[in-house]
Design an enzyme around this catalytic site. Structure first.
Site, PDB file in Angstrom:
ATOM      1  N   GLY A 119       0.742  -1.135  -0.175  1.00 22.42           N
ATOM      2  CA  GLY A 119      -0.061  -0.055   0.033  1.00 22.42           C
ATOM      3  C   GLY A 119       0.904   1.313   0.092  1.00 22.42           C
ATOM      4  O   GLY A 119       1.005   1.788  -1.150  1.00 22.42           O
ATOM      5  N   CYS A 186      -8.676  21.905  17.811  1.00 24.20           N
ATOM      6  CA  CYS A 186      -8.774  22.464  19.128  1.00 24.20           C
ATOM      7  C   CYS A 186      -8.068  21.544  20.171  1.00 24.20           C
ATOM      8  O   CYS A 186      -8.728  21.290  21.113  1.00 24.20           O
ATOM      9  CB  CYS A 186     -10.278  22.757  19.717  1.00 24.20           C
ATOM     10  SG  CYS A 186     -11.245  21.338  19.423  1.00 24.20           S
TER      11      CYS A 186
HETATM   12  C1  LIG Z   1      -3.869  -6.887   5.280  1.00 29.97           C
HETATM   13  C2  LIG Z   1      -3.240  -5.881   5.016  1.00 29.97           C
HETATM   14  N1  LIG Z   1      -2.479  -5.853   3.745  1.00 29.97           N
HETATM   15  C3  LIG Z   1      -1.691  -4.814   3.207  1.00 29.97           C
HETATM   16  C4  LIG Z   1      -1.654  -3.598   3.965  1.00 29.97           C
HETATM   17  C5  LIG Z   1      -0.929  -2.643   3.441  1.00 29.97           C
HETATM   18  O1  LIG Z   1       0.391  -2.515   4.054  1.00 29.97           O
HETATM   19  P1  LIG Z   1       1.334  -1.321   3.700  1.00 29.97           P
HETATM   20  O2  LIG Z   1       0.863  -0.084   3.466  1.00 29.97           O
HETATM   21  O3  LIG Z   1       2.287  -1.176   4.902  1.00 29.97           O
HETATM   22  O4  LIG Z   1       2.160  -1.878   2.354  1.00 29.97           O
HETATM   23  C6  LIG Z   1      -2.267  -3.658   5.045  1.00 29.97           C
HETATM   24  C7  LIG Z   1      -2.267  -2.227   5.756  1.00 29.97           C
HETATM   25  O5  LIG Z   1      -2.934  -1.876   6.731  1.00 29.97           O
HETATM   26  C8  LIG Z   1      -3.100  -4.672   5.710  1.00 29.97           C
HETATM   27  O6  LIG Z   1      -3.775  -4.550   6.787  1.00 29.97           O
END
Ligand SMILES: Cc1ncc(COP(=O)(O)O)c(C=O)c1O
Length: 256
Positions: A119, A186
């Site tokens: 991600g 705030c």
């Molecule tokens: C199950 C799962 N896969 C992948 C990701 C993506 O992780 P990253 O942004 O660290 O690559 C997350 C992020 O919370 C996740 O919960």
């Protein structure tokens, strides 16, 4: 289906974004995996899944993860989650995507298809947040607060787990004024950046915070009834709105 397991791996990252350790709300503990598999009745189990955490620089846990999942049974698919870290400040030196992928593959058996679900490393560095400076408050000998028109409602990470960012005045990079960038909410804890050198910032200046492409917009809120900012894609001199700016009407739309 795939079964989410807790591999018992604690990567080096903030505890709020570590998810693979034994004491985790996510996944089945290793000893519960066989029982969980037995109960996957009419569905077909394609393989095992784990996600050990996020913003990880040390790749050794990813290699170990493949080994641990492979030891739990013969499955055609292993999903090793996401987690590769990115640079938020000049001090951060994350591994390359290539070495990350090599680590994922090294631990898993050759005949298994390895999936990953990155991600942050896909989008984090693609985003910058653009604020306008509202006020500057200098407390002589103590601190200079630079207050902007956003804060914990568009980027919760500094308040949630002490995430660090850098910033620049958009048309004057560099500078020697030690500043604290404060949000407009705030809460005294609504501080986006504790210490950053800026070029003599003043009201109306545009302040740019890099590396806000991940977990910023997605975690945004309407705290203090602040409409959320737009998301604008920019490339090769073109800009287009992909999420429009929220209006005050949007904020009351669900009121009954
Ligand atoms: C199950 C799962 N896969 C992948 C990701 C993506 O992780 P990253 O942004 O660290 O690559 C997350 C992020 O919370 C996740 O919960």
């Amino acid at each position: 289906v795939m079964l989410r397991v807790t591999p018992g791996i604690k990567p080096s990252t903030h505890s709020f974004i570590a998810t693979g350790q034994v004491d985790s709300k996510f996944g089945f503990a290793a000893e519960d995996v066989p029982r969980a598999i037995e109960r996957i009745d009419r569905l077909e189990l394609a393989g095992l899944h784990a996600h050990i955490g996020s913003q990880i620089f040390d790749l050794a846990p990813f290699e170990k993860l493949g080994e641990i999942l492979a030891a739990m049974g013969d499955y055609p698919l292993l999903n090793l989650g996401g987690g590769l870290g990115i640079a938020y400040t000049a001090e951060d030196d994350p591994p390359s995507i290539e070495t990350y992928v090599e680590s994922l593959l090294r631990g898993a058996p050759d005949d298994v298809t390895v999936l990953c679900e990155p991600g942050r490393s896909l989008v984090g560095n693609a985003g910058v947040t653009v604020y306008t400076v509202g006020t500057v408050k200098e407390i002589p000998g103590v601190r200079t607060y630079v207050a902007v028109d956003g804060g914990m409602s568009d980027n919760l990470r500094p308040m949630l787990y002490g995430a660090r960012y850098e910033a620049e005045v958009a048309d004057r990079f560099g500078g020697d004024t030690l500043c604290t960038v404060a949000g407009k909410h705030c809460e005294s804890g609504d501080i986006l950046i504790r210490d950053v050198m800026l070029a003599d910032p003043g009201p109306g200046d545009v302040l740019v915070v890099p590396a806000t492409g991940a977990y910023g917009h997605a975690m945004a809120s309407n705290y203090n009834a602040l409409p959320r900012p737009p998301v604008i894609f920019c490339s090769g001199g073109d800009a287009r709105v992909v999420v429009r700016r929220e209006t005050f009407d949007d904020l009351t739309r669900r009121d009954v």
